[in-house]
Scaffold this motif. Sequence first.
Motif, PDB file in Angstrom:
ATOM      1  N   PHE A   1       0.860  -1.188   0.000  1.00 44.98           N
ATOM      2  CA  PHE A   1       0.000   0.000   0.000  1.00 44.98           C
ATOM      3  C   PHE A   1       0.891   1.231   0.000  1.00 44.98           C
ATOM      4  CE2 PHE A   1      -2.596   3.265   2.242  1.00 44.98           C
ATOM      5  CZ  PHE A   1      -3.591   3.378   1.269  1.00 44.98           C
ATOM      6  N   ILE A   2       0.614   2.130  -0.942  1.00 47.81           N
ATOM      7  CA  ILE A   2       1.411   3.351  -1.099  1.00 47.81           C
ATOM      8  C   ILE A   2       0.588   4.548  -0.654  1.00 47.81           C
ATOM      9  CG2 ILE A   2       2.548   4.877  -2.753  1.00 47.81           C
ATOM     10  CD1 ILE A   2       3.054   2.423  -4.503  1.00 47.81           C
ATOM     11  N   VAL A   3       1.182   5.366   0.188  1.00 47.39           N
ATOM     12  CA  VAL A   3       0.573   6.628   0.613  1.00 47.39           C
ATOM     13  C   VAL A   3       1.261   7.761  -0.129  1.00 47.39           C
ATOM     14  CG1 VAL A   3       0.225   8.228   2.537  1.00 47.39           C
ATOM     15  CG2 VAL A   3      -0.040   5.755   2.900  1.00 47.39           C
ATOM     16  N   PHE A   4       0.472   8.596  -0.797  1.00 49.09           N
ATOM     17  CA  PHE A   4       0.996   9.796  -1.448  1.00 49.09           C
ATOM     18  C   PHE A   4       0.687  11.001  -0.563  1.00 49.09           C
ATOM     19  CE2 PHE A   4       2.122  10.147  -6.166  1.00 49.09           C
ATOM     20  CZ  PHE A   4       2.978   9.051  -6.091  1.00 49.09           C
ATOM     21  N   THR A   5       1.720  11.776  -0.220  1.00 50.59           N
ATOM     22  CA  THR A   5       1.484  12.910   0.671  1.00 50.59           C
ATOM     23  C   THR A   5       2.477  14.035   0.423  1.00 50.59           C
ATOM     24  OG1 THR A   5       1.177  13.591   2.977  1.00 50.59           O
ATOM     25  CG2 THR A   5       2.962  12.034   2.535  1.00 50.59           C
ATOM     26  N   ARG A   6       2.098  15.189   0.868  1.00 53.44           N
ATOM     27  CA  ARG A   6       3.033  16.300   1.034  1.00 53.44           C
ATOM     28  C   ARG A   6       3.552  16.268   2.462  1.00 53.44           C
ATOM     29  NH1 ARG A   6       3.165  20.738  -2.325  1.00 53.44           N
ATOM     30  NH2 ARG A   6       1.636  20.788  -4.030  1.00 53.44           N
TER      31      ARG A   6
ATOM     32  N   THR B   1       3.818  -1.134   3.764  1.00 51.66           N
ATOM     33  CA  THR B   1       3.416   0.248   3.519  1.00 51.66           C
ATOM     34  C   THR B   1       4.606   1.096   3.084  1.00 51.66           C
ATOM     35  OG1 THR B   1       1.663   0.081   5.183  1.00 51.66           O
ATOM     36  CG2 THR B   1       2.325   2.284   4.516  1.00 51.66           C
ATOM     37  N   TYR B   2       4.357   1.887   2.031  1.00 51.79           N
ATOM     38  CA  TYR B   2       5.343   2.835   1.519  1.00 51.79           C
ATOM     39  C   TYR B   2       4.772   4.247   1.625  1.00 51.79           C
ATOM     40  CZ  TYR B   2       7.504  -1.258  -0.733  1.00 51.79           C
ATOM     41  OH  TYR B   2       8.096  -2.476  -0.989  1.00 51.79           O
ATOM     42  N   ILE B   3       5.584   5.194   2.035  1.00 53.39           N
ATOM     43  CA  ILE B   3       5.181   6.594   2.092  1.00 53.39           C
ATOM     44  C   ILE B   3       5.969   7.350   1.030  1.00 53.39           C
ATOM     45  CG2 ILE B   3       4.860   8.630   3.542  1.00 53.39           C
ATOM     46  CD1 ILE B   3       3.419   6.148   4.624  1.00 53.39           C
ATOM     47  N   TYR B   4       5.286   7.777  -0.017  1.00 53.15           N
ATOM     48  CA  TYR B   4       5.917   8.574  -1.067  1.00 53.15           C
ATOM     49  C   TYR B   4       5.544  10.044  -0.844  1.00 53.15           C
ATOM     50  CZ  TYR B   4       7.611   4.743  -4.032  1.00 53.15           C
ATOM     51  OH  TYR B   4       8.294   3.663  -4.541  1.00 53.15           O
ATOM     52  N   TYR B   5       6.540  10.888  -0.695  1.00 54.39           N
ATOM     53  CA  TYR B   5       6.301  12.287  -0.334  1.00 54.39           C
ATOM     54  C   TYR B   5       6.964  13.219  -1.340  1.00 54.39           C
ATOM     55  CZ  TYR B   5      11.075  11.878   1.477  1.00 54.39           C
ATOM     56  OH  TYR B   5      12.421  11.652   1.588  1.00 54.39           O
ATOM     57  N   LEU B   6       6.435  14.439  -1.433  1.00 56.50           N
ATOM     58  CA  LEU B   6       7.063  15.445  -2.283  1.00 56.50           C
ATOM     59  C   LEU B   6       8.347  15.926  -1.628  1.00 56.50           C
ATOM     60  CD1 LEU B   6       4.020  17.609  -3.453  1.00 56.50           C
ATOM     61  CD2 LEU B   6       5.360  16.012  -4.808  1.00 56.50           C
ATOM     62  N   PRO B   7       9.402  16.111  -2.392  1.00 51.95           N
ATOM     63  CA  PRO B   7      10.699  16.486  -1.814  1.00 51.95           C
ATOM     64  C   PRO B   7      10.757  17.959  -1.416  1.00 51.95           C
ATOM     65  CG  PRO B   7      10.870  16.343  -4.193  1.00 51.95           C
ATOM     66  CD  PRO B   7       9.489  15.877  -3.849  1.00 51.95           C
TER      67      PRO B   7
END
Length: 445
Positions: A4-9, A53-59
């Motif tokens: 499950f991937i979470v996309f967030t700022r 779980t993966y947390i993908y965030y804006l750099p």
Amino acid sequence: MKAFIVFTRIPLEHKTKTRLLPYYTPKQCVGLHIAMLKDLARTLNGLDASVKTYIYYLPEGDVSIIKNIFGDDKTYREQRGEDLGDKMYNAISEVLAEGAEAVSLSGTDIPLLLAEDIESSFTFLENNDIVLSPTEDGGYYLVGMKKANKEIFDIEGYGTGSVFENTKQKIEDMGLSLGTGRRLRDIDTKEDIKAYYGIIRTDLDFRKTHTAIFLKENKSIAIIIPTYNEEETIVSLMNQLKGIKDRCEIVFVDGGSTDNTAKLIEESKFRLLHSKKGRNNQMNLGALSVEADILFFLHCDSTLPPNPLKEILDLMEVYRAGCFGIAFKSLSPLMFICRYISNHRVFDRKVMFGDQGIVIDRDLFMEIGMYPDLPIMEDYQLSLTLKEKGIKLGMARHRIYTSTRRFKGGPIRKLRLMWKMNRLRAKYRRGVNIEEISAMYKDVR
């Protein structure tokens, strides 16, 4: 492995939830985002252990902010790509290439997202190529697949009301099978927040979440006080309000006082408007001058309980309209009876009066046409209108103390006045001319 991937700022002022400006301040936007992240973290902790779980965030910003919320057991990566669709494809493709059999991806602005919603997406993928879960505004909050497919992300106008339908159509045109999750509302706009106020009133479980608590505590309040010849009470009320003036908007609306009332109002601390006489005119003008979520109509001869704003927020967590109970600064047994009857009337007859401090959702107040154009009984008719609409009234925990200046004299005079007020309301219900009723009601100021 399922992933499950979470996309967030990263929550940063002027970066996160900017569509809520200026309804929320930049600081409040950050606070809302953090509250939703905390709720999502709790949801993720409820997932089956087989889901990674993966947390993908804006750099941008300090990633430790989100690591402190989600924990060190998650995998953190920067989002890569030109646009949102490109970034989602790259993340899903990357995780699938690492051995995941099925991947679902979601954002962080769906407060009602449950672990069951995430796990059901993997169930859908057992028999379908793609899974999508729609939002109320026409987008989607979750996408899942077993094979990376870039084409379904080549949709113009992410953030518009046709994204879900356009994506669904593309999936069908490609001959792929689709599973659809339940429809949920995200939080992007002021209208979304107001919709969640309704959910808070009815959903006891949601009411306990970080998001619900934040939304409740950040409702804005405006206190509107009609004044007319109140030089004996105005200073006392202002002294009570000074301690809360920085946490709400306070507006005095003077109806043409002939004494020193208007001069005594400290305009460096409070707003002062001028209106023609009549509480209905004054309170309506005050309401139109503010943008607050909650309107609190307060009489000038009132003494507030401690923490009145908290009591208002607690009340409006469950109700769209209500009041404080009333009490009198008198030891007279008749005033105790009057207190009991007035407070009981709110629940028995669904009627509240102005000296109880009327609290109402601003949108509801505007929807019913504000206070009616009446020289008297404006608060009574407001209650009758709310009753006709089926609006339930609530009562704050503590009482407002009000003066007994209308109830001067001995027991017989007090009884006569109470009977007279009851008779005037009966006349109003029978349709007697309001000017005749008004003439019988003598202004004590």
